[in-house]
Motif scaffolding. Structure first.
Motif, short mmCIF file in Angstrom:
data_model
loop_
_atom_site.label_atom_id
_atom_site.label_comp_id
_atom_site.label_asym_id
_atom_site.label_seq_id
_atom_site.Cartn_x
_atom_site.Cartn_y
_atom_site.Cartn_z
N TYR A 111 0.76 -1.28 -0.16
CA TYR A 111 0.00 0.00 -0.05
C TYR A 111 0.95 1.26 0.14
O TYR A 111 0.50 2.37 0.41
N LYS A 117 2.13 3.05 -2.40
CA LYS A 117 1.45 4.08 -3.34
C LYS A 117 0.40 5.14 -2.56
O LYS A 117 0.48 6.25 -2.47
N ILE A 118 -0.36 4.43 -1.79
CA ILE A 118 -1.42 5.21 -1.33
C ILE A 118 -1.13 5.80 0.09
O ILE A 118 -1.55 7.02 0.07
N PHE A 171 -1.16 9.99 0.40
CA PHE A 171 -1.76 10.51 1.68
C PHE A 171 -0.69 11.61 2.47
O PHE A 171 -1.10 12.61 2.94
N TYR A 179 0.67 11.83 -7.74
CA TYR A 179 -0.28 10.91 -8.36
C TYR A 179 0.40 10.04 -9.54
O TYR A 179 0.36 8.79 -9.48
#
Length: 805
Positions: A294, A296-297, A301, A332
């Motif tokens: 996770y 990238k997320i 954030f 992103y």
């Protein structure tokens, strides 16, 4: 028009099918917002209905690539219509909560937090206050939340009014101010765009105590400002706070003017450069977030949190929002390995801001920020293609590209800077080449020193010495560069069509690498040039006399702009401890109108509310001739102006009854007063009265002439006094505007210049009654602001200059 349509047909299809969907939507939305500003929402509804009709008439909408011209037209008009409706929806908001307090025409007691505190150039306290409750005499405490701009004219004995303090104060509430003169800065609209719809004049401070919650952005902004103060010396701290955090409240007017004229004002607006450096450490470790499930997320954030924090402590300005949205999209794309198109990302940023607040389009910050980035993105590929391959990736090639982009950015901002500020920096590209690298180094060094100061107080300031030296050198450079006579120019935009010409010119530059649309873009440029020239020719051939009765408070200042290009000023407003009409009104107005010299100044009589601005004008604009009253008056204001005129070699001629002034060929100027047989030592009696004739129309400018002078004019001139416009004498005092005089002049319009609240209680009821009985349409600057009139030589009409919003 059909030929133009055929030439732009490929451009239309490029807009629909091209690689910049967000940018094209943003441009169409902007066009719709502009139309919404100019037109009614009914027109926008009809546009949407028309689009739906076009779409229903054409089958096969699932394949846009096979669209015909009607589909293209429909898809073009839909976002335009939406933009217009969206603007009107936001522009017709219900009255803010504080408006219901307007019924209480008395002092109220307000409670709330200071969101921002600053001192104006005149030494007054200016506060942004978030009010949470109001104590109303006879009605008790009301819980009503709103933001307001509060001002206090006398700070003597007042406790510290620091940002974040909890405040209790008494004062009077009013709506945000409207412009008083045609080219005034619209401070009310500026406040409205920040969510402030009222102003409060503070009478007395009851409580002012520190009380800042850590849940408020102002708390963290104050912390950041404190640490910037701690690591910079006192002489450089104000500039550092502007560079690092966009806080210009402590910069004085001279500093801001110097950086603006040196072309470096953008350094004091937090933007992409600042956001890029803040995100630089995170950007370098992005590959690390690719290594776990996770990541990238989590990385996205973290970037979001960094941007929100920095945006919060810098005040969520338009430029920082634009830069943050773009930075987030770049992050992103990097994290998720998606293609990143800069122009498209710029379009998304514009869409986000305009969908939140379409009125942001009319903020100068939005226009400057987006125009500058757009020009950079458009010019960069072109500048790279021009350079020879052997230079393109070498140091000298980078320098040449940087200079070229600086030149184009400054040129791209030309119409905006001229429109809003009537100034343009010539030295800007050179200044950016010299100063920007040092400003970047200063920013990076200071950002690294702030955490050191946080952990080891005193050490951060010592380590920050190089950045402090840079800040000092930047101030010296800006002052020196702005002092050069050739470094900046003054001017104005002759026609709104110039904006379209400038946009078309940059369209040609953008199309330089696209042979399919290059010539079509050039054709559009030539078309806009034709429109621009046609508008200029139309203005030159209208043959109109423009008359402006400025709102200078309780004084007189009337500008005549003649059909043959002459500019005559009758009286120059007031000079007092609190006000200089020349500085506040006349010079900005003349600059905004592109008036570089005054052909004549006529001074009716030597009272300070009529000659107050002449000394300042003499030092700031060429004056070819001064006409004054023959009355000898001993006052400091009068003596100073006579000495300054003599030093500047400006001829002065005293005029009186029966004289004629020759200024150009389009108009005739006759002196109808004062008569030599008048009695008394009151300067008002001896006012120079001028009848100006253009074609079949006439105006009568009567200074402060009293009824003795009026009666003499009636006796000797009779019907010659008839005029379409009368400048009412002595601010509608009972000593002037006698019935016999008014009936003889028989004006269609009467213009009265005075302050709404004045110690003389003008206008006097007897005078207003005589004006009403004469049948004239009486207008007051105290109620209407500046009064403008136009004569085509046949008829004289009262014109309006206020924006509809």
């Amino acid at each position: 028009m059909w030929v133009l349509y055929n030439m732009t047909k490929d451009l239309q299809r490029e807009i629909i099918l091209g690689v910049y969907p967000a940018l094209r939507l943003a441009l169409l939305l902007i066009l719709g917002i502009i139309l919404g500003y100019l037109l009614s929402d009914t027109v926008m509804y009809w546009l949407i209905t028309f689009c739906i009709f076009l779409l229903l008439m054409v089958p096969g909408l699932s394949r846009l690539s096979h669209s015909n011209s009607r589909q293209i037209l429909a898809y073009l008009i839909m976002p335009i219509a939406f933009g217009g409706l969206w603007f009107n929806l936001h522009n017709e908001q219900p009255a803010p909560p504080e408006h219901k307090l307007a019924v209480f025409d008395e002092n109220l007691t307000f409670y709330g937090h200071i969101l921002d505190s600053r001192t104006t150039a005149s030494g007054h306290a200016q506060l942004d206050v978030k009010v949470d409750s109001v104590d109303i005499p006879g009605a008790g405490m009301w819980a009503v939340a709103f933001k307001s701009s509060a001002r206090m004219f006398d700070k003597g004995g007042v406790p510290e009014l620091n940002t974040g303090n909890y405040l209790s104060f008494s004062g009077t509430l009013a709506e945000t101010p409207k412009p008083r003169n045609p080219n005034d800065f619209d401070y009310g609209a500026y406040l409205n765009n920040r969510g402030i719809y009222s102003v409060i004049d503070i009478e007395d401070i009851i409580i002012s105590s520190p009380d800042v919650s850590k849940l408020q952005w102002v708390h963290w902004r104050l912390k950041a400002l404190h640490y910037v103060d701690a690591i910079f010396t006192e002489s450089n701290a104000a500039l550092a706070k502007a560079f690092l955090l966009g806080d210009r409240d402590t910069l004085n007017n001279d500093q801001q003017t110097a950086f603006s004229r040196a072309g470096l004002a953008h350094l004091m607006a937090v933007s992409g450069m600042h956001v890029g450096f803040i995100l630089l450490p995170f950007w370098l470790i992005i590959p690390y977030f690719w290594t776990f499930r996770y990541g990238k997320i989590v990385g996205l954030f973290i970037a979001l949190v960094i941007l929100i924090i920095y945006s919060g402590i810098t005040g969520f300005s338009t430029s920082i929002l634009r830069a943050s949205v773009m930075a987030m999209l770049f992050v992103y794309g990097k994290l998720f390995q998606k293609p990143r198109n800069s122009l498209n990302i710029l379009g998304i940023a514009a869409l986000v801001i305009l969908l939140i607040n379409p009125k942001a389009l009319f903020e100068v910050g939005f226009q400057l920020s987006f125009t500058a980035v757009f020009v950079i993105l458009v010019v960069l590929p072109v500048s790279r293609s021009i350079l020879p391959p052997r230079f393109k990736y070498q140091f000298q090639g980078k320098v040449i590209q940087f200079i070229a982009i600086s030149v184009f950015v400054q040129a791209g901002l030309y119409p905006i800077l001229m429109h809003y500020f009537n100034e343009f920096s010539i030295i800007g590209p050179l200044s950016n080449t010299i100063a920007v690298p040092f400003a970047q180094l200063m920013f990076l060094w200071s950002i690294l020193c702030i955490p050191v100061e946080l952990v080891l107080p005193g050490w951060g300031g010592w380590l920050n010495t190089p950045a402090d030296l840079i800040a000092g050198y930047l101030q010296q450079y800006a002052a020196s560069a702005s002092a050069l006579k050739w470094s900046w120019i003054e001017g104005t935009i002759a026609s709104p069509a110039f904006f379209f010409v400038w946009a078309a010119l940059f369209m040609v530059i953008a199309a330089a690498l696209k042979p399919t649309i290059r010539w079509k873009a050039l054709a559009i440029l030539l078309f806009t040039l034709c429109i621009y020239q046609s508008h200029l020719l139309y203005k030159q051939n209208t043959g109109n006399l423009l008359i402006t009765v400025f709102d200078v408070g309780h004084g007189d200042a009337i500008l005549l702009e003649t059909p043959d290009g002459k500019n005559i000023l009758y009286d120059t407003g007031i000079l007092s401890f609190y006000q200089n009409s020349a500085e506040r009104v006349l010079l900005p107005e003349l600059k905004a109108r592109g008036i570089k010299e005054l052909d004549a100044v006529i001074l009716s009589h030597p009272h300070a509310d009529h000659i107050g601005g002449i000394s300042t004008l003499i030092g700031n604009i060429p004056i070819n001739m001064i006409y004054n009253s023959e009355f000898d008056y001993d006052s400091q204001t009068n003596q100073v102006y006579l000495e300054k005129a003599q030093q500047a070699d400006i001829p002065i001629e005293s005029v009186g009854w029966g004289d004629r002034i020759r200024i150009g060929d389009a108009m005739r100027f006759f002196i109808t007063g004062p008569h030599p047989d008048l009695k008394g030592n009151d300067p008002n009696t001896w006012s120079v009265v001028v009848k100006a004739i253009y074609g079949n129309t006439a105006i009568l400018l009567s200074g402060d002439a009293d009824q003795q002078s009026e009666n003499k004019m009636v006796e000797h001139y009779g019907d010659f006094l008839k005029a379409d416009l009368l400048k009412v004498g002595h601010h509608a005092s009972n000593t002037s505007s006698g019935s016999t005089y008014l009936n003889q002049v028989n004006p269609k319009y009467s213009a009265t210049s005075l302050a709404l609240q004045n110690r003389y209680n003008h206008p006097h009821p007897q005078t207003t009654q005589r004006l009403r009985q004469s049948g004239t349409i009486t207008l007051y600057t105290s109620l209407n602001g500046a009064l403008t009139f136009t004569s085509n030589g046949h008829t004289l009409t009262h014109t309006t200059w206020r924006n509809k919003n």
